[in-house]
Design an enzyme around this catalytic site. Structure first.
Site, PDB file in Angstrom:
ATOM      1  N   ASP A   9       0.881  -1.161   0.000  1.00  0.00           N
ATOM      2  CA  ASP A   9       0.000   0.000   0.000  1.00  0.00           C
ATOM      3  C   ASP A   9       0.932   1.228   0.000  1.00  0.00           C
ATOM      4  O   ASP A   9       2.134   1.093   0.293  1.00  0.00           O
ATOM      5  CB  ASP A   9      -0.860  -0.066   1.265  1.00  0.00           C
ATOM      6  CG  ASP A   9      -1.702   1.176   1.457  1.00  0.00           C
ATOM      7  OD1 ASP A   9      -2.425   1.544   0.525  1.00  0.00           O
ATOM      8  OD2 ASP A   9      -1.636   1.772   2.547  1.00  0.00           O
ATOM      9  N   LEU A  10       0.412   2.395  -0.325  1.00  0.00           N
ATOM     10  CA  LEU A  10       1.300   3.569  -0.386  1.00  0.00           C
ATOM     11  C   LEU A  10       1.189   4.431   0.877  1.00  0.00           C
ATOM     12  O   LEU A  10       2.099   4.485   1.708  1.00  0.00           O
ATOM     13  CB  LEU A  10       0.970   4.398  -1.638  1.00  0.00           C
ATOM     14  CG  LEU A  10       1.777   5.675  -1.831  1.00  0.00           C
ATOM     15  CD1 LEU A  10       3.266   5.364  -1.997  1.00  0.00           C
ATOM     16  CD2 LEU A  10       1.275   6.447  -3.059  1.00  0.00           C
ATOM     17  N   ASP A  11       0.017   5.058   1.015  1.00  0.00           N
ATOM     18  CA  ASP A  11      -0.155   5.989   2.136  1.00  0.00           C
ATOM     19  C   ASP A  11      -0.191   5.228   3.462  1.00  0.00           C
ATOM     20  O   ASP A  11      -1.039   4.357   3.652  1.00  0.00           O
ATOM     21  CB  ASP A  11      -1.465   6.760   1.925  1.00  0.00           C
ATOM     22  CG  ASP A  11      -1.811   7.620   3.120  1.00  0.00           C
ATOM     23  OD1 ASP A  11      -0.887   8.031   3.829  1.00  0.00           O
ATOM     24  OD2 ASP A  11      -3.013   7.879   3.333  1.00  0.00           O
ATOM     25  N   THR A  17       1.411  10.151   3.959  1.00  0.00           N
ATOM     26  CA  THR A  17       0.658  11.245   3.348  1.00  0.00           C
ATOM     27  C   THR A  17      -0.669  11.475   4.084  1.00  0.00           C
ATOM     28  O   THR A  17      -1.386  12.422   3.756  1.00  0.00           O
ATOM     29  CB  THR A  17       0.397  10.973   1.849  1.00  0.00           C
ATOM     30  OG1 THR A  17       0.110   9.593   1.696  1.00  0.00           O
ATOM     31  CG2 THR A  17       1.595  11.325   1.005  1.00  0.00           C
ATOM     32  N   LYS A  45      -8.710   6.495   6.038  1.00  0.00           N
ATOM     33  CA  LYS A  45      -7.492   5.825   5.551  1.00  0.00           C
ATOM     34  C   LYS A  45      -7.860   4.684   4.611  1.00  0.00           C
ATOM     35  O   LYS A  45      -8.675   3.830   4.956  1.00  0.00           O
ATOM     36  CB  LYS A  45      -6.674   5.290   6.730  1.00  0.00           C
ATOM     37  CG  LYS A  45      -5.901   6.383   7.424  1.00  0.00           C
ATOM     38  CD  LYS A  45      -4.922   5.819   8.422  1.00  0.00           C
ATOM     39  CE  LYS A  45      -4.090   6.942   9.017  1.00  0.00           C
ATOM     40  NZ  LYS A  45      -3.257   6.468  10.126  1.00  0.00           N
ATOM     41  N   GLY A  46      -7.258   4.690   3.443  1.00  0.00           N
ATOM     42  CA  GLY A  46      -7.507   3.632   2.463  1.00  0.00           C
ATOM     43  C   GLY A  46      -8.828   3.796   1.707  1.00  0.00           C
ATOM     44  O   GLY A  46      -9.136   3.024   0.816  1.00  0.00           O
ATOM     45  N   ARG A  49     -11.176   8.879  -2.711  1.00  0.00           N
ATOM     46  CA  ARG A  49     -11.452  10.315  -2.555  1.00  0.00           C
ATOM     47  C   ARG A  49     -12.967  10.587  -2.565  1.00  0.00           C
ATOM     48  O   ARG A  49     -13.483  11.302  -1.710  1.00  0.00           O
ATOM     49  CB  ARG A  49     -10.756  11.080  -3.685  1.00  0.00           C
ATOM     50  CG  ARG A  49     -10.656  12.577  -3.415  1.00  0.00           C
ATOM     51  CD  ARG A  49     -10.025  13.290  -4.604  1.00  0.00           C
ATOM     52  NE  ARG A  49      -8.824  12.624  -5.086  1.00  0.00           N
ATOM     53  CZ  ARG A  49      -8.275  12.843  -6.271  1.00  0.00           C
ATOM     54  NH1 ARG A  49      -8.801  13.727  -7.093  1.00  0.00           N
ATOM     55  NH2 ARG A  49      -7.195  12.187  -6.650  1.00  0.00           N
ATOM     56  N   SER A 114      -2.532   0.723  -4.317  1.00  0.00           N
ATOM     57  CA  SER A 114      -3.001   1.884  -3.552  1.00  0.00           C
ATOM     58  C   SER A 114      -4.343   2.388  -4.076  1.00  0.00           C
ATOM     59  O   SER A 114      -4.634   2.248  -5.267  1.00  0.00           O
ATOM     60  CB  SER A 114      -1.958   2.999  -3.684  1.00  0.00           C
ATOM     61  OG  SER A 114      -2.489   4.239  -3.288  1.00  0.00           O
ATOM     62  N   ALA A 115      -5.129   2.991  -3.186  1.00  0.00           N
ATOM     63  CA  ALA A 115      -6.399   3.596  -3.604  1.00  0.00           C
ATOM     64  C   ALA A 115      -6.187   4.976  -4.219  1.00  0.00           C
ATOM     65  O   ALA A 115      -7.100   5.556  -4.796  1.00  0.00           O
ATOM     66  CB  ALA A 115      -7.320   3.725  -2.392  1.00  0.00           C
ATOM     67  N   SER A 116      -4.969   5.498  -4.109  1.00  0.00           N
ATOM     68  CA  SER A 116      -4.736   6.892  -4.498  1.00  0.00           C
ATOM     69  C   SER A 116      -4.593   7.088  -6.003  1.00  0.00           C
ATOM     70  O   SER A 116      -3.875   6.344  -6.674  1.00  0.00           O
ATOM     71  CB  SER A 116      -3.468   7.415  -3.813  1.00  0.00           C
ATOM     72  OG  SER A 116      -3.190   8.709  -4.288  1.00  0.00           O
ATOM     73  N   ASN A 118      -3.179   9.667  -6.997  1.00  0.00           N
ATOM     74  CA  ASN A 118      -1.933  10.437  -7.057  1.00  0.00           C
ATOM     75  C   ASN A 118      -0.700   9.566  -6.813  1.00  0.00           C
ATOM     76  O   ASN A 118       0.396  10.092  -6.597  1.00  0.00           O
ATOM     77  CB  ASN A 118      -1.970  11.554  -6.005  1.00  0.00           C
ATOM     78  CG  ASN A 118      -3.094  12.552  -6.260  1.00  0.00           C
ATOM     79  OD1 ASN A 118      -3.172  13.128  -7.338  1.00  0.00           O
ATOM     80  ND2 ASN A 118      -3.980  12.739  -5.287  1.00  0.00           N
ATOM     81  N   LYS A 145     -11.136  -0.654  -1.650  1.00  0.00           N
ATOM     82  CA  LYS A 145     -10.894  -1.573  -0.537  1.00  0.00           C
ATOM     83  C   LYS A 145     -12.058  -1.394   0.455  1.00  0.00           C
ATOM     84  O   LYS A 145     -12.504  -0.256   0.623  1.00  0.00           O
ATOM     85  CB  LYS A 145      -9.583  -1.212   0.172  1.00  0.00           C
ATOM     86  CG  LYS A 145      -8.340  -1.284  -0.725  1.00  0.00           C
ATOM     87  CD  LYS A 145      -7.154  -0.640  -0.009  1.00  0.00           C
ATOM     88  CE  LYS A 145      -5.967  -0.501  -0.952  1.00  0.00           C
ATOM     89  NZ  LYS A 145      -4.824   0.224  -0.369  1.00  0.00           N
ATOM     90  N   GLU A 169      -0.175  -3.350   4.589  1.00  0.00           N
ATOM     91  CA  GLU A 169      -1.288  -2.393   4.622  1.00  0.00           C
ATOM     92  C   GLU A 169      -1.407  -1.727   5.982  1.00  0.00           C
ATOM     93  O   GLU A 169      -1.201  -2.363   7.003  1.00  0.00           O
ATOM     94  CB  GLU A 169      -2.594  -3.160   4.379  1.00  0.00           C
ATOM     95  CG  GLU A 169      -3.293  -2.860   3.097  1.00  0.00           C
ATOM     96  CD  GLU A 169      -3.864  -1.463   2.946  1.00  0.00           C
ATOM     97  OE1 GLU A 169      -4.117  -1.100   1.782  1.00  0.00           O
ATOM     98  OE2 GLU A 169      -4.059  -0.690   3.943  1.00  0.00           O
ATOM     99  N   ASP A 170      -1.799  -0.448   5.975  1.00  0.00           N
ATOM    100  CA  ASP A 170      -2.001   0.245   7.260  1.00  0.00           C
ATOM    101  C   ASP A 170      -3.475   0.434   7.606  1.00  0.00           C
ATOM    102  O   ASP A 170      -3.782   0.900   8.694  1.00  0.00           O
ATOM    103  CB  ASP A 170      -1.319   1.624   7.244  1.00  0.00           C
ATOM    104  CG  ASP A 170      -2.049   2.602   6.345  1.00  0.00           C
ATOM    105  OD1 ASP A 170      -2.390   2.230   5.208  1.00  0.00           O
ATOM    106  OD2 ASP A 170      -2.296   3.737   6.791  1.00  0.00           O
TER     107      ASP A 170
HETATM  108  P1  B16 Z   1      -6.292  10.321  -3.657  1.00  0.00           P
HETATM  109  P2  B16 Z   1      -3.612   4.247   0.095  1.00  0.00           P
HETATM  110  C1  B16 Z   1      -5.419   6.198   0.075  1.00  0.00           C
HETATM  111  O1  B16 Z   1      -4.116   5.760  -0.174  1.00  0.00           O
HETATM  112  C2  B16 Z   1      -5.451   7.049   1.322  1.00  0.00           C
HETATM  113  O2  B16 Z   1      -5.179   6.249   2.467  1.00  0.00           O
HETATM  114  C3  B16 Z   1      -6.808   7.668   1.496  1.00  0.00           C
HETATM  115  O3  B16 Z   1      -6.821   8.493   2.654  1.00  0.00           O
HETATM  116  C4  B16 Z   1      -7.126   8.492   0.233  1.00  0.00           C
HETATM  117  O4  B16 Z   1      -8.412   9.078   0.342  1.00  0.00           O
HETATM  118  C5  B16 Z   1      -7.060   7.570  -0.973  1.00  0.00           C
HETATM  119  O5  B16 Z   1      -5.766   6.998  -1.053  1.00  0.00           O
HETATM  120  C6  B16 Z   1      -7.337   8.314  -2.263  1.00  0.00           C
HETATM  121  O6  B16 Z   1      -6.289   9.211  -2.498  1.00  0.00           O
HETATM  122  O7  B16 Z   1      -7.201  11.422  -3.214  1.00  0.00           O
HETATM  123  O8  B16 Z   1      -4.838  10.698  -3.755  1.00  0.00           O
HETATM  124  O9  B16 Z   1      -6.791   9.636  -4.913  1.00  0.00           O
HETATM  125  O10 B16 Z   1      -3.526   4.102   1.580  1.00  0.00           O
HETATM  126  O11 B16 Z   1      -4.597   3.286  -0.548  1.00  0.00           O
HETATM  127  O12 B16 Z   1      -2.265   4.243  -0.573  1.00  0.00           O
HETATM  128 MG    MG Z   2      -2.821   3.159   3.371  1.00  0.00          MG
END
Ligand code: B16
Ligand code: MG
Length: 219
Positions: A9-11, A17, A45-46, A49, A114-116, A118, A145, A169-170
Site C-alpha cells: 500500500d502507499l499511504d 501522506t 485511511k484507504g 477520494r 493503492s487507492a490513491s 496520485n 478496498k 497495509e495500514d
Molecule cells: P487520492 P492508500 C489512500 O491511499 C489514502 O489512504 C486515502 O486516505 C485516500 O483518500 C485515498 O488513497 C485516495 O487518495 O485522493 O490521492 O486519490 O492508503 O490506498 O495508498
Molecule cells: Mg494506506
C-alpha cells in the site's frame, strides 16, 4: 529461490501522506461548516477520494449538488497536491528502503496497490517509481478496498497467484481486501485496529530480514 509477490500500500506504508490528507480534508470540511478531527481522518485511511467526501457529508448531515461535489473534490485534491509537490525522499517511512532492497536482492517481485489517484506522482516525488514491477492505483480500479480488486490486479501484474502474494497495509479496509484476495496480510500500524491481519508490526523497523526470509521460503 522461492518467489512471492510483495504488494505495498502507499499511504501509511511507504510514506505518511495521511497528514496531508488530514490538512486538506479539515480545511475543506470546515469551509462548509463541518468539524473534522484526526479521529475522523482515521476513518478515511484507504478510502477513495469520492467515498471520503461522501462520508464527511454524511457526518455533517449535508447534501450537495453534483456540481458542488465535484468542485469540492477538486479543491481538496489541489490542496493535497500542494503538500505532495513539496515531498522529498526524506519522507519515505523508516526502514522502507531496507525492506525494498532486501526483497530486490532476493529477486522477489514487488507491486504497489493503492487507492490513491496520485500514487505515481507521489512515488516520483520520493524517487521510488522504478522499484515496482506493477503499479495498481486509484486510476485503474473501480472497486474500493475492502474489495480485493486492487490487490488481485497487482498479483496479475506480477504473474503470481494470489496465494503467493503478501500485502503490507495500514488500513483495516486494506487488510480485509488482502484477506478476501486470499493473500497473506501484514498490518503496519496499530495491532488493536488491524485485528484481522495475519501479522502486525508497528512499523518496518520492527520487521526483521529473517521474518521476510521466512515469508519467502514458505510454500
Ligand atoms: P487520492 P492508500 C489512500 O491511499 C489514502 O489512504 C486515502 O486516505 C485516500 O483518500 C485515498 O488513497 C485516495 O487518495 O485522493 O490521492 O486519490 O492508503 O490506498 O495508498
Ligand atoms: Mg494506506
Amino acid at each position: 529461490m522461492n518467489k512471492k509477490g510483495f504488494i505495498f500500500d502507499l499511504d501509511g506504508v511507504i510514506v505518511d501522506t495521511a497528514k496531508y490528507h488530514y490538512f486538506a480534508w479539515k480545511k475543506l470540511a470546515e469551509s462548509i461548516g463541518i468539524s473534522f478531527t484526526e479521529a475522523d481522518n482515521e476513518h478515511l485511511k484507504g478510502v477513495s477520494r469520492i467515498r471520503s467526501l461522501e462520508k464527511i457529508l454524511e457526518w455533517g448531515d449535508k447534501e450537495l449538488s453534483e456540481e458542488q461535489f465535484q468542485l469540492l473534490l477538486n479543491r481538496k485534491n489541489e490542496d493535497y497536491l500542494s503538500f505532495v509537490n513539496k515531498m522529498t525522499q526524506d519522507e519515505i517511512l523508516p526502514d522502507v528502503p531496507r525492506i525494498l532492497n532486501f526483497l530486490k536482492e532476493n529477486n522477489q517481485p514487488m507491486a504497489l496497490g493503492s487507492a490513491s489517484k496520485n500514487a505515481r506522482s507521489i512515488l516520483t516525488k520520493v524517487n521510488l517509481l522504478n522499484e515496482f514491477q506493477s503499479i495498481v492505483d486509484g486510476t485503474n480500479v473501480t472497486m474500493a478496498k475492502p474489495d480485493p480488486e486492487v490487490f488481485l490486479h497487482a498479483a496479475e501484474g506480477l504473474h503470481l497467484p494470489p496465494t503467493k502474494c503478501v500485502v503490507f497495509e495500514d488500513s483495516l479496509a486494506g487488510i480485509q481486501a488482502a484477506n478476501k484476495a486470499g493473500m497473506t496480510s501484514i498490518g503496519i500500524g496499530d495491532a488493536t485496529i488491524l485485528t484481522e491481519a495475519h501479522y502486525v508490526f508497528k512499523d518496518f523497523t520492527h520487521m526483521s530480514n529473517k521474518f521476510l526470509y521466512q515469508l519467502i521460503s514458505e510454500s
